[in-house]
Design a protein around this motif. Structure first.
Motif, PDB file in Angstrom:
ATOM      1  N   GLN A   1       0.370  -1.334   0.002  1.00 54.01           N
ATOM      2  CA  GLN A   1      -0.656  -0.165  -0.445  1.00 54.01           C
ATOM      3  C   GLN A   1       0.665   1.036   0.030  1.00 54.01           C
ATOM      4  OE1 GLN A   1      -3.507  -0.795  -0.684  1.00 54.01           O
ATOM      5  NE2 GLN A   1      -3.150   1.507  -1.246  1.00 54.01           N
ATOM      6  N   PHE A   2       2.348   1.066   1.194  1.00 53.24           N
ATOM      7  CA  PHE A   2       2.417   2.681   0.489  1.00 53.24           C
ATOM      8  C   PHE A   2       3.279   2.431  -0.174  1.00 53.24           C
ATOM      9  CE2 PHE A   2       6.902   4.731   1.375  1.00 53.24           C
ATOM     10  CZ  PHE A   2       6.438   5.302   2.083  1.00 53.24           C
ATOM     11  N   MET A   3       3.868   2.071  -1.271  1.00 49.37           N
ATOM     12  CA  MET A   3       4.158   2.074  -2.670  1.00 49.37           C
ATOM     13  C   MET A   3       3.238   2.577  -3.145  1.00 49.37           C
ATOM     14  SD  MET A   3       7.696   2.173  -3.154  1.00 49.37           S
ATOM     15  CE  MET A   3       8.885   1.838  -2.142  1.00 49.37           C
ATOM     16  N   ILE A   4       2.395   2.382  -3.477  1.00 51.67           N
ATOM     17  CA  ILE A   4       0.506   2.378  -4.620  1.00 51.67           C
ATOM     18  C   ILE A   4       0.651   3.482  -4.134  1.00 51.67           C
ATOM     19  CG2 ILE A   4      -1.803   1.853  -4.956  1.00 51.67           C
ATOM     20  CD1 ILE A   4      -0.939  -1.025  -4.365  1.00 51.67           C
ATOM     21  N   ASP A   5       0.999   4.495  -2.654  1.00 56.33           N
ATOM     22  CA  ASP A   5      -0.014   5.406  -2.633  1.00 56.33           C
ATOM     23  C   ASP A   5       1.032   6.910  -3.046  1.00 56.33           C
ATOM     24  OD1 ASP A   5      -1.923   4.424  -1.419  1.00 56.33           O
ATOM     25  OD2 ASP A   5      -1.312   4.470   0.945  1.00 56.33           O
ATOM     26  N   ASN A   6       2.153   6.206  -2.889  1.00 53.52           N
ATOM     27  CA  ASN A   6       3.686   7.300  -3.362  1.00 53.52           C
ATOM     28  C   ASN A   6       3.570   7.122  -4.432  1.00 53.52           C
ATOM     29  OD1 ASN A   6       3.241   7.653  -0.452  1.00 53.52           O
ATOM     30  ND2 ASN A   6       5.275   7.530  -0.078  1.00 53.52           N
ATOM     31  N   LEU A   7       3.524   5.829  -4.655  1.00 54.84           N
ATOM     32  CA  LEU A   7       3.886   6.304  -6.310  1.00 54.84           C
ATOM     33  C   LEU A   7       2.578   6.823  -7.539  1.00 54.84           C
ATOM     34  CD1 LEU A   7       6.426   3.230  -6.739  1.00 54.84           C
ATOM     35  CD2 LEU A   7       7.301   5.462  -6.450  1.00 54.84           C
ATOM     36  N   GLY A   8       1.678   7.045  -6.730  1.00 54.27           N
ATOM     37  CA  GLY A   8       0.920   7.583  -8.041  1.00 54.27           C
ATOM     38  C   GLY A   8      -0.211   5.858  -9.067  1.00 54.27           C
ATOM     39  N   LEU A   9      -0.305   5.090  -7.614  1.00 53.58           N
ATOM     40  CA  LEU A   9      -0.220   4.027  -8.519  1.00 53.58           C
ATOM     41  C   LEU A   9      -2.234   3.697  -8.242  1.00 53.58           C
ATOM     42  CD1 LEU A   9       2.845   1.170  -8.988  1.00 53.58           C
ATOM     43  CD2 LEU A   9       1.126   1.899 -10.545  1.00 53.58           C
TER      44      LEU A   9
END
Length: 952
Positions: A703-711
């Motif tokens: 989730q952290f990467m999804i939020d931060n990278l705009g996915l």
């Protein structure tokens, strides 16, 4: 010519120290080594333990040795009528003159040569010029490094190796080398002058497969002759072959090529996930830990997909290191195991490639800032041209100020003549660009990826499928490129390259050329140049003042929070401009006007010059100066953008170092949140993007990467796949994680006396139990300094060496090499050591993590991100600080187990992992080592017992 190769071992440095051993090897005119002379010498004082450690020479070795004057009686006759040679010869020569003087001989008057100069020139790509490493690289036997007779012999063999190399170079290259040194009154110049005369007498000259063009010998011909990997008209080699059949054939060939190759479950899963994402036009987040073999995991499907569909796949890495590793290791392996021809090209940022036009101009004009050093760098490059096929600066060992010289001859957009350049068909940058154009897979790096987006997709060939390796860095790099960063020297260097003083710089060079032409226009233009000089000085003065005044806004001292040594940081906020801002804005305005004035006058003059054809000799200069004016224009815009301080979505901050004041100033303006831009630029535009790294998940969630990278949107539309690969290692057997539960805790970034004492004591005990081989990771440089001296003292009696980042000097890779080469040592590192450090096997047995790697919350970017999350009613600590720290922690942990045979211990000295509510996220995110907590004094016995079980 007869050479005497000399080496002394001494008790100290040049100013103080006595000779304890001498070695001399004589090379005869026929290049045979006729004798090696060696002798201990009795010094007047005991040998320091450090020297004994280095050389193995003890006081008992020298107690019955001859005195200095006895030894000199044997040595002096051997020095008659020879050229004296040494490895870093100034050191040995100093001791020799001293000894001659003390024993009543005349000083040595002969010629002196240094093998380090020869190595640099003959082997410009060697990664180190250290004698032991060079000997083993050439496969020379060097039995007792740091013993004088062995060193002298090794140095003699190295010199012979260099002479062989010079013999193989074409006469043209020797002539160019000689010409470079001709103005110097040096022994090196004398040597090359003699060599050229000797070579010109010979009838047969080696030419190899070299191309001779405009007085340079090159290893490459025209790049236009490079053919695509498969013929245009022929059938697609994959048209009737399924991915499964292709993989079967490849695996079979892999097993034939690498007998130790075994298929790994994680790698097979990865290959499957990647091909699915590529085929179905989906994005994929895939976490693949150490040992997965992830480069093959994405390259094999990428090659299949690209050749089958006839569409390029772009691969982007964070570090140049990984790019080079793909080029040197993975791509050649795949070329031999993939059953049809394909091409994978490496394409770096433009500044990595040599511009032959600028280089030619530079050496013909001998436009050198520091003549001795730059002539040597230019000599390295002249030889390198006969070897390099890429013209990529990573192949060169540019020591000292070589990097500054490179900047003046590197390729860049603004001064490129394109097709009208006489070097166009030989150009390394255009070769790389052309190769990328005809390749199936192109490997670039994150920086170039964003530079391409900013340049309206002019730099990279078009692509629809992208694989991002080391993807946990994507957000950072995106911020830096979508925002701006500028150093004090960005401006200062551009100004000095235009004009340093009336003799050096591009404008004075142009003025000289104009004067010799004597036309009416020429004198008019010289007048313009004369009027630009004072303006440039005004700009330099305003920039210096502005930098100093901006530097004054930084706090007096840094909290050690900011990881590296002595960095000072200050955030500037649009709503709260500092009271001095008006004065600063006025300064920037003056700067802006002067720059505009220079650029206007300069561009007008240059375009007039371009319209007249007679100026051929200054063509090259006109182009380069035009490029520098374009640089000034972009500098002017960037400074204006920064000083505007008017965008609420941007974080503005300054950094500097207390030691260098205004000269160390850096300005940053970075978007707080890049997720929208990443989505618009990449995830919405491209068919399939695969992001991989060893650290993308936190507590098994992406989730952290999804939020931060705009996915987020791709996930909602079902266009996002995620995969967490199982670890290929048996972590329960291979790694033991120990937490001393009664360890004192720390407030802030500096340890109190009790914490530091307990830590030093525990580290020292553990280091004895693991016989060194220990990496200690700190989150603050201050704490590293607190521990370094007492730990060094505690371990001195145990013969365990302590190396500290930033304390020892030397680059990260040098420290790591010293750590690997020494049998027992402890390496202390901060931020840059948490990742990308690869020390497989025995060299690293124990990893100590002193504190959980939270980013300092007061860093401007972290602060601004927290404010944004608060505004969205989210908890910044859980949404930002913890996930970032967990990813960093996993990176650190990943240093320990690098192969299936590695075993090791991790100690976490931060009790928050077991006491706080968020500690579990750290431990659950690890790949399953055995975890135990205990009292501090039970730790060492438990570690010793566990190491014995594994026979380590």
């Amino acid at each position: 010519m007869k050479f005497a190769v000399l080496d002394f071992e001494t008790t100290g440095t040049q100013s103080v120290g006595e000779i304890i051993q001498v070695g001399l090897a004589i090379i005869e005119e026929d290049r045979s080594i006729s004798r090696v002379y060696g002798s201990f010498v009795k010094p007047g004082a005991p040998i320091p333990p450090f020297i004994t450690g280095l050389t193995g020479i003890t006081d008992s070795d020298v107690q019955d040795a001859p005195e200095l004057d006895e030894m000199m009686m044997e040595l002096v006759p051997l020095l008659d009528d020879v050229v004296l040679v040494g490895h870093n010869v100034a050191f040995d020569f100093h001791f020799l003159q001293n000894a001659l003087d003390r024993c009543g001989y005349l000083p040595f008057q002969g010629r002196i040569l240094d093998t380090i100069d020869f190595l640099k020139i003959c082997f410009p790509s060697l990664t180190t010029y250290q004698l032991g490493a060079v000997s083993s690289h050439f496969g020379l036997t060097h039995e007792r490094p740091h013993q004088a007779d062995s060193d002298a012999l090794a140095t003699a063999l190295v010199l012979l190796k260099c002479m062989e190399e010079l013999d193989s170079l074409p006469l043209l290259t020797i002539q160019r080398l000689n010409e470079l040194f001709a103005d110097e009154d040096s022994d090196l110049a004398w040597y090359f002058d003699g060599l050229q005369r000797e070579r010109e007498m010979e009838t047969f000259q080696p030419e190899g497969d070299l191309t001779f063009y405009r007085q340079l010998a090159l290893a490459v011909g025209d790049w236009a002759e490079l053919a695509p990997p498969r013929d245009e008209g022929s059938d697609n080699p994959l048209q009737n072959i399924t991915f499964g059949e292709y993989m079967e054939e490849v695996t079979k060939r892999l097993k034939d090529t690498l007998p130790q190759y075994e298929s790994r479950e994680a790698q097979e899963l990865m290959i499957h996930e990647v091909i699915t994402a590529l085929d179905q036009d989906k994005h994929l987040l895939i976490e693949a830990g150490t040992g997965t073999g992830k480069s093959l995991g994405y390259l094999l499907p990428a090659i299949y997909h690209s050749v089958r569909s006839n569409q390029k796949v772009m691969v982007s890495t964070h570090t140049i290191n990984l790019q080079d590793q793909l080029r040197e290791r993975d791509i050649p392996l795949l070329t031999s195991v993939v059953p049809f021809p394909f091409k994978a090209a490496i394409f770096k940022g433009r500044g990595h490639y040599l511009c032959l036009r600028k280089f030619e101009h530079r050496i013909n004009k001998k436009d050198f800032i520091s003549p001795r050093e730059e002539a040597l760098t230019a000599a390295q490059m002249i030889v390198w041209l006969t070897q390099t096929e890429t013209g990529d600066d990573e192949e060169l060992n540019l020591s000292g100020r070589g990097g500054d010289f490179w900047e003046t001859v590197a390729s860049d957009t603004d001064s490129c003549l394109g097709r009208s350049c006489p070097w166009f068909r030989k150009c390394y940058y255009h070769r790389a660009k052309h190769e990328a154009g005809i390749s199936d897979v192109v490997v670039t790096n994150h920086s170039k990826l964003f530079a391409d987006v900013k340049a309206g997709h002019q730099l990279l060939p078009a692509y629809e499928h992208l694989i991002i390796d080391e993807a946990h860095h994507l957000e950072d790099i995106a911020g830096k490129h979508l925002g701006m960063q500028m150093k004090y020297f960005t401006v200062a260097h551009t100004l000095t390259r235009l004009y340093k003083d009336s003799r050096s710089g591009q404008l004075p060079a142009l003025r000289q050329t104009l004067q010799s032409s004597g036309s009416e226009q020429a004198s008019e233009w010289s007048g313009v140049i004369d009027r630009i000089y004072p303006d440039l000085l005004t700009v330099k003065e305003s920039w210096d003042t502005l930098s100093d005044k901006l530097f004054a806004l930084l706090p007096e001292r840094s909290d050690a929070g900011a990881g590296e040594a002595g960095q000072l940081v200050a955030r500037l906020q649009p709503g709260k401009k500092p009271k001095e801002w008006e004065e600063l804005a006025a300064l920037e305005n003056t700067l802006n006007l002067s720059l505009s004035d220079i650029i206007r006058k300069g561009d007008k003059m240059l375009s007039e010059m371009r319209d007249t054809d007679s100026q051929s000799s200054s063509d090259s200069l006109v182009t380069d100066i035009g490029g520098l004016f374009k640089d000034l224009a972009s500098i002017r815009e960037q400074i204006r953008f920064f000083m505007g301080l008017n965008d609420e979505n941007i974080v503005y901050w300054l950094e500097g170092s207390g030691n260098y004041r205004g000269k160390s100033l850096q300005m940053y303006a970075v978007p707080v949140d890049v997720s929208t831009q990443l989505r618009e630029l990449f995830f919405d535009k491209k068919r399939s993007i695969i992001l991989t790294s060893a650290t993308l998940s936190v507590d098994k969630s992406f989730q952290f990467m999804i939020d931060n990278l705009g996915l987020g949107e791709a996930a909602e539309q079902g266009r996002l796949m995620t995969a967490l690969l199982p670890s290929p290692f048996k972590y329960r057997e291979q790694a033991l994680l120990v937490i001393p539960r009664d360890f004192p805790s720390v407030k802030g970034s500096i340890g109190d006396a009790r914490f530091v004492d307990t830590l030093v004591h525990s580290l020292a005990e553990t280091a004895v139990a693991t016989r060194g081989r220990m990496l200690v990771l700190f989150t603050s440089y201050k704490m590293l300094r607190q521990v370094y001296d007492p730990l060094k003292e505690a371990l001195a009696s145990q013969d365990i060496m302590v190396l500290g980042q930033g304390v020892e000097g030397g680059s990260r890779s040098k420290l790591i090499r010293r750590f690997q080469d020494s049998s027992a040592s402890v390496l202390l590192g901060t931020s840059s050591f948490w990742e990308g450090v690869d020390i497989p096997g025995e060299a690293l047995t124990c990893l100590a993590i002193v504190r959980l790697p939270f980013q300092p919350p007061n860093h401007p970017l972290a602060e601004a991100k927290s404010e944004l999350l608060q505004a969205q009613k989210k908890n910044p600590f859980m949404k930002l600080s913890v996930p970032q720290a967990v990813i960093r922690f996993k990176q650190g942990f990943g240093r320990l187990v690098r192969t299936a045979q590695d075993r090791g211990i991790v100690i976490v000295y931060d009790t928050r992992v077991i006491e706080s509510y968020y500690g579990k996220y750290f431990l659950y995110s690890l790949p399953g080592p055995k975890m135990e907590h205990m009292l501090t004094d039970q730790m060492v016995p438990r570690i010793a017992e566990w190491l014995e079980e594994g026979g380590v």
